[in-house]
Design an enzyme around this catalytic site. Structure first.
Site, PDB file in Angstrom:
ATOM      1  N   GLY A  17       0.776  -1.232   0.000  1.00  0.00           N
ATOM      2  CA  GLY A  17       0.000   0.000   0.000  1.00  0.00           C
ATOM      3  C   GLY A  17       0.805   1.280   0.000  1.00  0.00           C
ATOM      4  O   GLY A  17       0.312   2.317   0.441  1.00  0.00           O
ATOM      5  N   ASN A  19       1.562   3.033  -2.636  1.00  0.00           N
ATOM      6  CA  ASN A  19       0.855   3.941  -3.540  1.00  0.00           C
ATOM      7  C   ASN A  19      -0.417   4.466  -2.893  1.00  0.00           C
ATOM      8  O   ASN A  19      -0.785   5.633  -3.061  1.00  0.00           O
ATOM      9  CB  ASN A  19       0.539   3.225  -4.855  1.00  0.00           C
ATOM     10  CG  ASN A  19       1.790   2.807  -5.593  1.00  0.00           C
ATOM     11  OD1 ASN A  19       2.690   3.596  -5.811  1.00  0.00           O
ATOM     12  ND2 ASN A  19       1.861   1.534  -5.965  1.00  0.00           N
ATOM     13  N   MET A 104      -3.521  -6.700  -7.927  1.00  0.00           N
ATOM     14  CA  MET A 104      -2.965  -7.777  -8.729  1.00  0.00           C
ATOM     15  C   MET A 104      -4.040  -8.777  -9.144  1.00  0.00           C
ATOM     16  O   MET A 104      -3.982  -9.960  -8.829  1.00  0.00           O
ATOM     17  CB  MET A 104      -1.832  -8.471  -7.965  1.00  0.00           C
ATOM     18  CG  MET A 104      -0.715  -7.536  -7.544  1.00  0.00           C
ATOM     19  SD  MET A 104       0.011  -6.637  -8.951  1.00  0.00           S
ATOM     20  CE  MET A 104       0.809  -7.992  -9.802  1.00  0.00           C
ATOM     21  N   LEU A 107      -9.261  -7.297 -13.886  1.00  0.00           N
ATOM     22  CA  LEU A 107     -10.714  -7.186 -13.836  1.00  0.00           C
ATOM     23  C   LEU A 107     -11.292  -7.277 -15.246  1.00  0.00           C
ATOM     24  O   LEU A 107     -10.799  -6.633 -16.174  1.00  0.00           O
ATOM     25  CB  LEU A 107     -11.110  -5.859 -13.189  1.00  0.00           C
ATOM     26  CG  LEU A 107     -10.782  -5.766 -11.695  1.00  0.00           C
ATOM     27  CD1 LEU A 107     -10.810  -4.325 -11.218  1.00  0.00           C
ATOM     28  CD2 LEU A 107     -11.748  -6.621 -10.874  1.00  0.00           C
ATOM     29  N   HIS A 137       0.733   1.571 -13.599  1.00  0.00           N
ATOM     30  CA  HIS A 137       1.518   0.473 -14.168  1.00  0.00           C
ATOM     31  C   HIS A 137       2.981   0.895 -14.280  1.00  0.00           C
ATOM     32  O   HIS A 137       3.282   1.964 -14.834  1.00  0.00           O
ATOM     33  CB  HIS A 137       0.983   0.098 -15.551  1.00  0.00           C
ATOM     34  CG  HIS A 137       1.683  -1.075 -16.159  1.00  0.00           C
ATOM     35  ND1 HIS A 137       1.691  -2.327 -15.565  1.00  0.00           N
ATOM     36  CD2 HIS A 137       2.411  -1.195 -17.301  1.00  0.00           C
ATOM     37  CE1 HIS A 137       2.375  -3.160 -16.322  1.00  0.00           C
ATOM     38  NE2 HIS A 137       2.835  -2.498 -17.370  1.00  0.00           N
ATOM     39  N   ASP A 177      -3.527  -3.074 -19.481  1.00  0.00           N
ATOM     40  CA  ASP A 177      -2.532  -2.002 -19.546  1.00  0.00           C
ATOM     41  C   ASP A 177      -2.496  -1.296 -20.898  1.00  0.00           C
ATOM     42  O   ASP A 177      -1.476  -0.741 -21.302  1.00  0.00           O
ATOM     43  CB  ASP A 177      -1.130  -2.535 -19.205  1.00  0.00           C
ATOM     44  CG  ASP A 177      -1.048  -3.071 -17.791  1.00  0.00           C
ATOM     45  OD1 ASP A 177      -1.728  -2.520 -16.907  1.00  0.00           O
ATOM     46  OD2 ASP A 177      -0.326  -4.070 -17.559  1.00  0.00           O
TER      47      ASP A 177
END
Length: 227
Positions: A17, A19, A104, A107, A137, A177
C-alpha cells in the site's frame, strides 16, 4: 466544500500500500484537493495497505474479497462472478473515481460494464454517470504490459533492448494495460545499477504520478458535472 460534497475515491490494493499511502497523504491538500478516500478494498487478507487505511486520520473503511475463497464459498461461481461482486462492493461506496493501486487481479468486462452503468449487479442502483477507473503500471505505454514489468524492463535494459524504464497512470479498459495513458514518466536506469536501486526510484515516481492522475481525472469529473 463539505464532507458530503468531497469527491469520493475507492482504492483497490493487493500489497503493502505505498501507492495508497501517497493518495492518503495527498487527499485534502493542493495535490489532491476536495477529495477523500472512502473505501480501500484488498484481495489479500494480509495486505499491509489495509493497516495503512485503518490507521489513517480519520480511519478509512476497508473491505476484503479474494478470488479463490470467493469461488470456494460460492459453488458454481466463476471469475466473472467474482468481478461482479467486486463491482458491487465498489459501487456501494458511491465513488467518483476508482484507483487500482497495485491491485494484482485483472478485472474483466463485467466489472467495467458495471462501473460504466451498462450491466449492473442485481440490487445495485444505476450510478449517475460512468465511474472512471484508472491503474498505475510500472512501465511505459506499450512496453511491458502485465505482471513483473519492473523486472522485465530491467532485464531488457541489460540486454540493450530499451534505453530507460518508466511508469504510467492509464484508464482501465478490457485490454490489460492498454487504456489511454494519462500521466507518463520516464525513469532512467543507470549502467551498473542493481535492480533494487532502479525499483526504488521508480516507486518514488509512482507515488507522484498516481496522485497527479487521480487529480486529473477528478477535475474532469468535476467539470462534467457543470460545477
Amino acid at each position: 466544500m463539505s464532507s458530503r460534497e468531497l469527491q469520493r475515491i475507492v482504492v483497490l490494493i493487493s500489497g503493502s500500500g505505498t501507492n495508497l499511502q501517497a493518495l492518503i497523504d495527498a487527499q485534502g491538500t493542493p495535490a489532491l484537493p476536495n477529495a477523500r478516500i472512502v473505501l480501500v478494498l484488498s484481495n489479500r487478507k494480509a495486505a499491509y495497505g489495509i493497516a495503512r487505511a485503518q490507521s489513517a486520520n480519520p480511519p478509512i473503511p476497508t473491505a476484503y474479497l479474494a478470488l479463490q475463497p470467493y469461488l470456494k464459498s460460492h459453488p458454481g461461481a466463476t471469475r466473472a462472478d467474482y468481478d461482479v461482486e467486486v463491482a458491487r462492493i465498489v459501487l456501494g461506496a458511491q465513488p467518483d473515481l476508482v484507483v487500482l493501486a497495485g491491485w494484482m487481479h485483472v478485472l474483466g468486462e463485467r466489472f467495467l460494464d458495471a462501473l460504466g452503468g451498462t450491466v449492473l449487479p442485481e440490487g445495485v442502483p444505476t450510478p449517475p454517470r460512468a465511474i472512471p477507473v484508472i491503474n498505475l503500471h510500472p512501465a511505459l505505454p506499450g512496453a511491458f504490459d502485465g505482471a513483473n514489468a519492473i523486472e522485465r524492463t530491467y532485464e531488457a535494459f541489460q540486454c540493450g533492448k530499451v534505453e530507460s524504464g518508466g511508469a504510467m497512470v492509464h484508464r482501465v479498459i478490457k485490454e490489460v494495460d492498454r487504456g489511454e495513458p494519462l500521466v507518463v514518466r520516464k525513469v532512467e536506469i543507470h549502467p551498473g545499477e542493481p535492480l533494487e536501486g532502479f525499483e526504488e526510484r521508480l516507486h518514488r515516481t509512482e507515488w507522484e504520478i498516481i496522485v497527479e492522475g487521480a487529480r486529473m481525472v477528478l477535475e474532469g469529473v468535476h467539470s462534467a458535472q457543470g460545477n
